[in-house]
Design an enzyme around this catalytic site. Structure first.
Site, PDB file in Angstrom:
ATOM      1  N   LYS A  11     123.931 -10.560  -8.105  1.00 61.36           N
ATOM      2  CA  LYS A  11     123.493 -11.283  -7.461  1.00 61.36           C
ATOM      3  C   LYS A  11     124.287 -12.428  -6.942  1.00 61.36           C
ATOM      4  O   LYS A  11     125.024 -12.916  -7.562  1.00 61.36           O
ATOM      5  CB  LYS A  11     122.214 -11.970  -7.683  1.00 61.36           C
ATOM      6  CG  LYS A  11     122.066 -12.512  -8.938  1.00 61.36           C
ATOM      7  CD  LYS A  11     122.209 -14.021  -9.044  1.00 61.36           C
ATOM      8  CE  LYS A  11     122.571 -14.545 -10.350  1.00 61.36           C
ATOM      9  NZ  LYS A  11     123.067 -15.952 -10.490  1.00 61.36           N
ATOM     10  N   ASP A 157     116.913 -14.112 -15.158  1.00 60.76           N
ATOM     11  CA  ASP A 157     117.715 -13.330 -13.689  1.00 60.76           C
ATOM     12  C   ASP A 157     117.149 -11.930 -13.509  1.00 60.76           C
ATOM     13  O   ASP A 157     117.222 -11.445 -12.815  1.00 60.76           O
ATOM     14  CB  ASP A 157     119.216 -13.542 -13.736  1.00 60.76           C
ATOM     15  CG  ASP A 157     119.625 -14.610 -13.481  1.00 60.76           C
ATOM     16  OD1 ASP A 157     118.972 -15.665 -12.860  1.00 60.76           O
ATOM     17  OD2 ASP A 157     120.924 -14.854 -13.722  1.00 60.76           O
TER      18      ASP A 157
HETATM   19  O1  C5P Z   1     117.213 -16.778 -19.261  1.00 53.88           O
HETATM   20  P1  C5P Z   1     119.002 -16.606 -19.717  1.00 53.88           P
HETATM   21  O2  C5P Z   1     118.862 -16.022 -21.109  1.00 53.88           O
HETATM   22  O3  C5P Z   1     119.632 -15.864 -18.746  1.00 53.88           O
HETATM   23  O4  C5P Z   1     119.523 -18.146 -19.592  1.00 53.88           O
HETATM   24  C1  C5P Z   1     120.621 -18.322 -20.232  1.00 53.88           C
HETATM   25  C2  C5P Z   1     120.640 -19.965 -20.122  1.00 53.88           C
HETATM   26  O5  C5P Z   1     120.682 -20.588 -19.097  1.00 53.88           O
HETATM   27  C3  C5P Z   1     119.514 -20.396 -21.185  1.00 53.88           C
HETATM   28  O6  C5P Z   1     119.839 -20.427 -22.681  1.00 53.88           O
HETATM   29  C4  C5P Z   1     119.523 -21.985 -20.766  1.00 53.88           C
HETATM   30  O7  C5P Z   1     120.297 -22.712 -21.310  1.00 53.88           O
HETATM   31  C5  C5P Z   1     120.002 -21.477 -19.294  1.00 53.88           C
HETATM   32  N1  C5P Z   1     118.588 -21.732 -18.072  1.00 53.88           N
HETATM   33  C6  C5P Z   1     118.054 -22.750 -17.927  1.00 53.88           C
HETATM   34  N2  C5P Z   1     117.114 -22.705 -17.142  1.00 53.88           N
HETATM   35  C7  C5P Z   1     116.846 -21.579 -16.421  1.00 53.88           C
HETATM   36  C8  C5P Z   1     117.519 -20.526 -16.675  1.00 53.88           C
HETATM   37  C9  C5P Z   1     118.612 -20.311 -17.467  1.00 53.88           C
HETATM   38  O8  C5P Z   1     118.194 -23.922 -18.687  1.00 53.88           O
HETATM   39  N3  C5P Z   1     115.850 -21.662 -15.540  1.00 53.88           N
END
Ligand code: C5P
Length: 321
Positions: A11, A157
């Site tokens: 994306k 995501d």
């Molecule tokens: O959810 P995911 O593991 O893909 O997110 C990776 C990192 O991105 C998280 O550890 C966080 O630091 C950051 N993040 C965030 N707020 C979100 C999505 C992701 O701070 N809404």
């Protein structure tokens, strides 16, 4: 032996507005994803050997491929690979179903086209495709909402990669509302050119950088509502979309990787309708008028210092299927 195959898209974020972080460190987001015709394909096969094995074929834009066994996908141990974690979630559910005797061992083949650590949700697309494939493999009958709920526990995501099209994400960017479905072929497709960097960026590091400077330029502010006019702009033809692209992570990513400013300027100078950082970067996405314009932009962008590779693609694309 049973086998199932599914795919899910990477994306770009057309809009990414971040709010002050919650106590758990995650940021409330209002974001609009556009899924791209750049897919991860995942085949899952039951195996007599207990445990989970992942083999990955990385397909580069220049057509070269690189085959990697799990433990060697970057430095990623199997327990951190999102495809393996997705399979493990459904393996637990399958353990009580009719295919229980086939649920102890699983072998996963990932065919990777989405750039690694590029801010394009490649790892999340692996998880999304694995959820769809394992749901099929073990006949679990989980509906879309259930798969999205499971996906949310793997990464913010993952639901976007399941839903596809152009979709609004709220909460942590993981509660989806579809705004425009992904169709193929789509005569009204958006044409994109992507500039890939040689080295990925860490999403947590970019978000931490955003916190360190007290939020996006102008400081933390309440997250906007996505009104109908904006939805029309974001889901409309390229000329409408141009000027609407915004990403609150841009300045924070530029702090970590200042050279990205030159990449973005080069696309503007080459006549892109609009330019945006994809998610937490370092991929930069340039919007083109049509396929011919995209090819011309790609040529002009290639060779810019800091640009390791250039790809053309289209959106919106279908979600996990
Ligand atoms: O959810 P995911 O593991 O893909 O997110 C990776 C990192 O991105 C998280 O550890 C966080 O630091 C950051 N993040 C965030 N707020 C979100 C999505 C992701 O701070 N809404």
């Amino acid at each position: 032996m049973r086998e199932a195959t599914a795919s899910a898209p990477g994306k770009v974020n057309l809009l990414l507005r971040a709010g002050r972080p919650d106590p758990d460190g995650y940021h409330p987001l209002v974001t609009v994803f556009e899924c791209l015709d750049l897919r991860e394909t995942v085949s899952v096969r039951t195996s007599r050997t207990p445990g989970i094995r992942v083999d990955t074929t990385v397909r580069r834009p220049d057509g070269s491929t690189d085959r990697q066994a799990t433990a060697a996908l970057g430095d990623l141990p199997v327990e951190r690979h999102l495809a393996a974690r997705a399979a493990r979630l459904l393996q637990r559910l399958a353990a009580t179903g009719p295919w229980a005797q086939t649920a102890s061992g699983i072998s996963i083949e990932v065919d990777k086209r989405v750039p690694i650590a590029g801010g394009m949700a490649g790892g999340s697309a692996d998880a999304a495709a694995t959820l769809v494939a394992c749901n099929d493999l073990w006949g679990l009958g989980l509906d879309d909402a259930h798969l999205q709920a499971l996906g949310r526990t793997l990464g913010a995501d993952v639901p976007a990669c399941l839903v596809g099209g152009i979709a609004l994400g709220t909460g942590h960017g993981d509660h989806m509302t579809l705004l425009r479905a992904g169709e193929d072929p789509d005569p009204a497709a958006h044409h994109w050119v992507l500039a890939l960097a040689a080295h990925g960026l860490s999403t947590p590091e970019v978000f931490a950088g955003l916190d360190a400077v007290g939020g996006p330029p102008g400081g933390w502010r309440p997250l906007p509502d996505v009104e109908v006019d904006l939805v029309a702009q974001l889901t409309g033809p390229a000329d409408d979309l141009a000027g609407a692209l915004v990403n609150d992570l841009t300045e924070a990513a530029l702090q970590v990787r200042p050279g990205l400013a030159r990449t973005m300027d080069a696309a503007r100078d080459a006549g892109a309708l609009d330019v945006v950082l994809s998610g937490s970067g370092p991929t930069v996405a340039a919007l083109a008028r049509d396929a011919g314009h995209a090819r011309a932009l790609a040529e002009a962008w290639r060779g810019t210092p800091g640009v390791a590779d250039v790809l053309t693609t289209r959106g919106p694309a279908a979600g996990g299927e």
